[in-house]
Design an enzyme around this catalytic site. Structure first.
Site, PDB file in Angstrom:
ATOM      1  N   ILE A   6       0.868  -1.168   0.000  1.00 39.26           N
ATOM      2  CA  ILE A   6       0.000   0.000   0.000  1.00 39.26           C
ATOM      3  C   ILE A   6       0.913   1.228   0.000  1.00 39.26           C
ATOM      4  CG2 ILE A   6      -2.002  -1.071   1.090  1.00 39.26           C
ATOM      5  CD1 ILE A   6      -1.127  -0.021   3.759  1.00 39.26           C
ATOM      6  N   ASP A   7       0.373   2.368  -0.387  1.00 42.15           N
ATOM      7  CA  ASP A   7       1.181   3.571  -0.512  1.00 42.15           C
ATOM      8  C   ASP A   7       1.703   4.043   0.851  1.00 42.15           C
ATOM      9  OD1 ASP A   7       0.669   3.676  -3.252  1.00 42.15           O
ATOM     10  OD2 ASP A   7      -1.196   4.792  -2.922  1.00 42.15           O
TER      11      ASP A   7
END
Length: 357
Positions: free
Chosen positions: A167-168
């Protein structure tokens, strides 16, 4: 083993990592070199290099060729170039090669679940997942290496174990880590075959008219801004992406939505929601850090700016994660409550709406 799952490969392309981030010196440095065998039949250079460079996707190699970094016999070539016997192929970059060995670092981890095969981690916002250009230490992978440092069979530099997806940096929430090659293979296949269950909560700008819907659109690099991804008009470009959304709460000029992913493309929720006119709240890269909806009154502007301060990142949280355990075949399902910054943000908007009414 399948090493090129839809999400995982984007995070471990160490050899050709971040070709858009250059030092501007003009000098080129050799990152990879190979001499083609005498008996080699003609084959595209992107295919040839893909089969030889560890952890590099074919798309990344093609991008490097487009940027003039892939060479045959000292001259830049396109990805369609057919290699010939005894060709000298090199990948040249305009910065020195970085030694990307993962060094264990004592960084706190919120481990939701762990057994001999895998672990599930609740990542805080602001923590980079994997070392890359500008973030070679202090990442989640470094923290995992420290956490598992006493397990002789776990090598943080072995692509057959470790993170299965990502995920970012400024997204919070759940991630699964494989501790064995068999677990990595099984989990990777589940992500590839879209059988995992992933739900995100996001606060977006604007009134989302439909209570639920599905967004389908190929995602690729934005041709007008290389720092962004975008939904591409050409169906032959980008990667197929599908996001299902459902409205959870309407809060005046913003809406809380649940997003369920079928695919896992870079910035998928951020890009898809922007595509339908609802940029994530405080998503600086995609313009959500501006006041996109509401009034022109100074009190409202001050209220929104205070909200930006409360949640100083895109309001996106990986809330649930489900998969089949690679060894026991048991269905596993995990939920992570919204972090404090998003909870405080939502409460501010609830109070604002209540006062208006």
């Amino acid at each position: 083993m399948i090493e090129e799952t839809e999400e995982y490969i984007d995070e471990i392309e160490d050899t050709l990592d971040d070709i858009d981030s250059t030092d501007g010196s003009g000098e080129l440095y050799e990152h990879f070199k190979v001499v083609v065998d005498k008996g080699q039949k003609p084959v595209r250079i992107d295919k040839y290099l893909f089969e030889r460079i560890v952890n590099a996707s074919r798309n990344r190699i093609q991008s490097a060729a487009d940027a003039g970094f892939v060479m045959a016999n000292g001259k830049p070539v396109k990805s369609s170039y057919k290699v010939k016997p005894l060709d000298v192929l090199t990948v040249m970059m305009d910065r020195p090669k970085y030694d990307n060995d993962i060094i264990p670092e004592e960084i706190p981890l919120d481990v939701v679940y762990e057994d001999d095969d895998l672990m599930v981690i609740n990542k805080p916002a602001g923590l980079v997942v994997h070392p890359g250009c500008g973030n070679y230490t202090g990442t989640l992978v470094n923290a995992i290496a420290w956490h598992l440092r006493n397990i002789p069979s776990y090598d943080p530099n072995d692509p057959q174990v470790g993170l299965v997806h990502r995920i970012d940096k400024d997204t919070s929430g759940l991630l699964v880590v494989a501790k064995t090659p068999d677990a990595k293979t099984s989990l990777g296949l589940q992500f590839f075959n879209k059988t995992t269950k992933r739900e995100y909560n996001a606060l977006v700008w604007g009134i989302v008219e439909k209570d639920e819907g599905t967004i389908i659109g190929n995602i690729g690099r934005n041709p007008r801004d290389r720092m962004q991804m975008a939904v591409l008009d050409d169906p032959n470009q980008g990667k197929h992406a599908v996001t299902h959304y459902q409205v959870l709460e309407r809060l005046g000029y913003v809406t809380l939505v649940k997003c369920v992913l079928e695919t896992g493309r870079t910035h998928q929720i951020r890009v898809h929601m922007k595509h339908i006119g609802h940029v994530l709240f405080n998503d600086e890269r995609y313009g959500g850090h501006e006041i996109l909806k509401g009034t022109h009154f100074s009190k409202y502007k001050q209220f929104v700016n205070n909200c930006f301060d409360i949640c100083p990142r895109q309001a996106l949280h990986a809330k649930t994660l489900g998969f089949i355990h690679p060894r026991t075949k048991e269905e596993m399902f995990f939920t992570s409550e919204l972090p404090e910054d998003m909870t405080a943000l939502l409460n501010r908007w609830r109070t604002y709406i209540s006062n208006r009414e």
